[in-house]
Scaffold this active site. Structure first.
Site, short mmCIF file in Angstrom:
data_model
loop_
_atom_site.label_atom_id
_atom_site.label_comp_id
_atom_site.label_asym_id
_atom_site.label_seq_id
_atom_site.Cartn_x
_atom_site.Cartn_y
_atom_site.Cartn_z
N LYS A 221 27.51 54.99 55.92
CA LYS A 221 27.54 54.77 54.47
C LYS A 221 26.21 55.22 53.88
O LYS A 221 25.17 55.13 54.56
CB LYS A 221 27.73 53.27 54.18
CG LYS A 221 28.27 52.96 52.82
CD LYS A 221 29.78 52.99 52.78
CE LYS A 221 30.32 52.77 51.39
NZ LYS A 221 31.77 52.69 51.34
N GLY B 63 44.38 42.86 39.70
CA GLY B 63 43.81 44.21 39.62
C GLY B 63 44.93 45.25 39.61
O GLY B 63 45.68 45.37 40.58
N GLY C 49 44.56 48.62 38.79
CA GLY C 49 43.96 49.95 38.68
C GLY C 49 44.69 50.95 39.56
O GLY C 49 45.91 50.87 39.73
N VAL D 226 44.93 51.38 42.83
CA VAL D 226 45.68 50.82 43.95
C VAL D 226 46.75 49.84 43.46
O VAL D 226 47.92 49.93 43.84
CB VAL D 226 44.72 50.11 44.94
CG1 VAL D 226 45.50 49.33 45.97
CG2 VAL D 226 43.81 51.13 45.61
N TYR E 238 48.31 49.44 40.65
CA TYR E 238 49.45 50.02 39.93
C TYR E 238 50.50 50.56 40.91
O TYR E 238 51.70 50.24 40.81
CB TYR E 238 48.97 51.13 38.99
CG TYR E 238 50.11 51.85 38.33
CD1 TYR E 238 50.71 51.33 37.19
CD2 TYR E 238 50.63 53.03 38.88
CE1 TYR E 238 51.80 51.97 36.60
CE2 TYR E 238 51.71 53.67 38.30
CZ TYR E 238 52.30 53.14 37.17
OH TYR E 238 53.37 53.76 36.61
P1 NAD Z 1 40.12 50.60 40.11
O1 NAD Z 1 38.76 50.51 39.51
O2 NAD Z 1 41.00 51.75 39.79
O3 NAD Z 1 40.95 49.27 39.75
C1 NAD Z 1 40.42 47.99 39.78
C2 NAD Z 1 41.11 47.18 38.68
O4 NAD Z 1 40.67 45.83 38.80
C3 NAD Z 1 40.76 47.66 37.28
O5 NAD Z 1 41.93 47.86 36.53
C4 NAD Z 1 39.89 46.52 36.72
O6 NAD Z 1 40.04 46.35 35.32
C5 NAD Z 1 40.43 45.34 37.48
N1 NAD Z 1 39.52 44.19 37.59
C6 NAD Z 1 38.18 44.20 37.79
N2 NAD Z 1 37.70 42.94 37.83
C7 NAD Z 1 38.77 42.12 37.68
C8 NAD Z 1 38.93 40.71 37.64
N3 NAD Z 1 37.90 39.88 37.76
N4 NAD Z 1 40.19 40.21 37.48
C9 NAD Z 1 41.23 41.04 37.34
N5 NAD Z 1 41.15 42.38 37.36
C10 NAD Z 1 39.93 42.91 37.53
O7 NAD Z 1 39.90 50.48 41.69
P2 NAD Z 1 40.94 50.82 42.84
O8 NAD Z 1 40.68 52.18 43.33
O9 NAD Z 1 42.32 50.42 42.41
O10 NAD Z 1 40.44 49.83 43.98
C11 NAD Z 1 40.73 48.43 43.95
C12 NAD Z 1 40.13 47.76 45.17
O11 NAD Z 1 40.64 48.35 46.36
C13 NAD Z 1 38.60 47.88 45.28
O12 NAD Z 1 38.09 46.71 45.89
C14 NAD Z 1 38.42 49.07 46.22
O13 NAD Z 1 37.18 49.02 46.90
C15 NAD Z 1 39.57 48.84 47.18
N6 NAD Z 1 40.01 50.07 47.86
C16 NAD Z 1 40.49 51.12 47.15
C17 NAD Z 1 40.93 52.26 47.82
C18 NAD Z 1 41.51 53.42 47.05
O14 NAD Z 1 42.19 54.24 47.66
N7 NAD Z 1 41.30 53.53 45.75
C19 NAD Z 1 40.88 52.32 49.22
C20 NAD Z 1 40.40 51.21 49.94
C21 NAD Z 1 39.97 50.08 49.24
#
Ligand code: NAD
Length: 349
Positions: A79, A179, A181, A183, A185
């Site tokens: 990292k 959440g 976002g 993932v 959705y």
């Molecule tokens: P993202 O930023 O697209 O979505 C996160 C969502 O959570 C946003 O819509 C945000 O408004 C919401 N949010 C933030 N704080 C909140 C709270 N206190 N209560 C309710 N909603 C809240 O991120 P993502 O890419 O969807 O990732 C989500 C999680 O999954 C993160 O922890 C990320 O590290 C983990 N993750 C993502 C991936 C990936 O492929 N994107 C892979 C592994 C792990």
């Protein structure tokens, strides 16, 4: 650029980099290359103190060793962290200087996107090193990982449901999702298609409206999600949401979601176990994301088939973890860590 070695007891190699011309400063931590080149994203944050940044790099790179091993990938754990505010201090010169720091490790570390970074930033880093994934274009560019991450979480939810409720069928089961976002959705779409009922929340009202409209989900306020009655809670927003305040509120039989570092402390795994809530370890449940990135690092030609096989293997690992945790009546998180140690030990033998 000044690159110096930081001595740490557990990690294979840690470097500190500093480039006066561009203002770049930060760390790259390689926790392990036992299974292959270390892979893990670069995070840019305005850390208060360099030690805070170093500790983040050490902790997150160790986490990547576990995640990559659990996903059965020929990749180790690494990292990088850049100290600075991505909104005001991220410049092309800084990103290119970071590319040179990555290049100095000659492929022992592969970087990719993490907090504060975009595919465009990866392209700039890529002007200085080929050891970068998460590019928007190119022969092996892997694109947005979130649909594959969501697919892996969906599989984890089904497997957890089978262990906890006797059937992987989600028809009529209620899943609460925090959440919505990238993932969250995609996960809601898969759950809706599988016949699950959804209770959802997000701090972004537009995301909530979209999911409520498209998938008939019931919205609740962000601080109400912990106390809703459901079969499964899927945290897909931020870390440390399973803690001494939230766990006593939960009215679910299982937790399986995609957010990183869901347990605030190690004791919280035990706390869930004592409440009879089956926890699908996050670094296994969300392994689809790194599986997707791995296609780019490993130059996988038959991408779809390879990803499908890796997702199946990930699901078998989750099954093994939950089977053993239930048989031994221990926290699945402890079992997941033990299984990763077994994988690393087998490789070393
Ligand atoms: P993202 O930023 O697209 O979505 C996160 C969502 O959570 C946003 O819509 C945000 O408004 C919401 N949010 C933030 N704080 C909140 C709270 N206190 N209560 C309710 N909603 C809240 O991120 P993502 O890419 O969807 O990732 C989500 C999680 O999954 C993160 O922890 C990320 O590290 C983990 N993750 C993502 C991936 C990936 O492929 N994107 C892979 C592994 C792990």
């Amino acid at each position: 650029m000044k690159i110096t070695t930081v001595d740490t007891p557990e990690h294979e190699q840690v470097i500190r980099f500093e480039d006066a011309a561009s203002g770049l400063k930060g760390f790259i931590a390689i926790h392990s290359t036992q299974l292959g080149p270390a892979a893990g994203g670069v995070r840019m944050r305005p850390y208060g103190h360099p030690d805070e940044a170093l500790n983040d790099a050490l902790r997150l790179s160790r986490g990547m060793t576990y995640k990559n091993a659990a996903a059965n990938l020929p990749l180790g754990g690494g990292k990088a962290v850049i100290i600075g505010d991505p909104a005001t201090e991220k410049t092309p010169a800084l990103l290119r200087a970071f590319g040179r720091a990555v290049q100095s490790l000659e492929g022992r570390y592969w970087t990719a996107e993490d907090m504060g970074m975009s595919p465009e930033d990866m392209a700039l880093i890529g002007q200085e090193t080929r050891f970068v994934a998460g590019l928007a274009d190119g022969e092996f560019a892997s694109g947005d990982p979130s649909p594959i991450t969501a697919r892996g979480i969906f599989n984890a939810i089904r497997t957890t449901a089978r262990h906890r409720f006797g059937s992987a069928d989600l028809t009529g089961k209620t899943v609460s999702v925090q959440g919505l976002g990238h993932v969250g959705y995609h996960l809601c779409r898969l759950l809706h298609e599988a016949g699950a009922k959804l209770i959802v929340t997000d701090i972004d009202a537009a995301q909530v409206a979209a999911v409520a409209g498209e998938f008939g989900a019931t919205p609740v306020a962000p601080d109400e999600i912990y106390a809703v009655e459901a079969e499964i809670f899927a945290p897909c927003a931020i870390g440390a949401v399973l803690n001494e305040t939230t766990i006593p509120q939960l009215k679910v039989g299982a937790v399986a979601g995609g957010a990183n570092n869901q347990l605030a402390t190690e004791e919280d795994g035990q706390r869930l176990h004592e409440r009879g809530i089956l926890y699908a370890p996050d670094f296994v449940a969300n392994g689809g994301g790194i599986i997707n990135v791995a296609t780019e690092i490993l130059h996988i030609a038959n991408r779809e088939e390879w990803v499908a096989e890796k997702l199946e293997a990930l699901d078998r690992t989750m099954d093994r973890i939950l089977t053993r945790a239930i048989a031994q009546s221990v926290s699945p998180n402890d079992v997941a860590e033990a299984i990763v140690h077994e994988i690393l030990h087998q490789e070393a033998a």
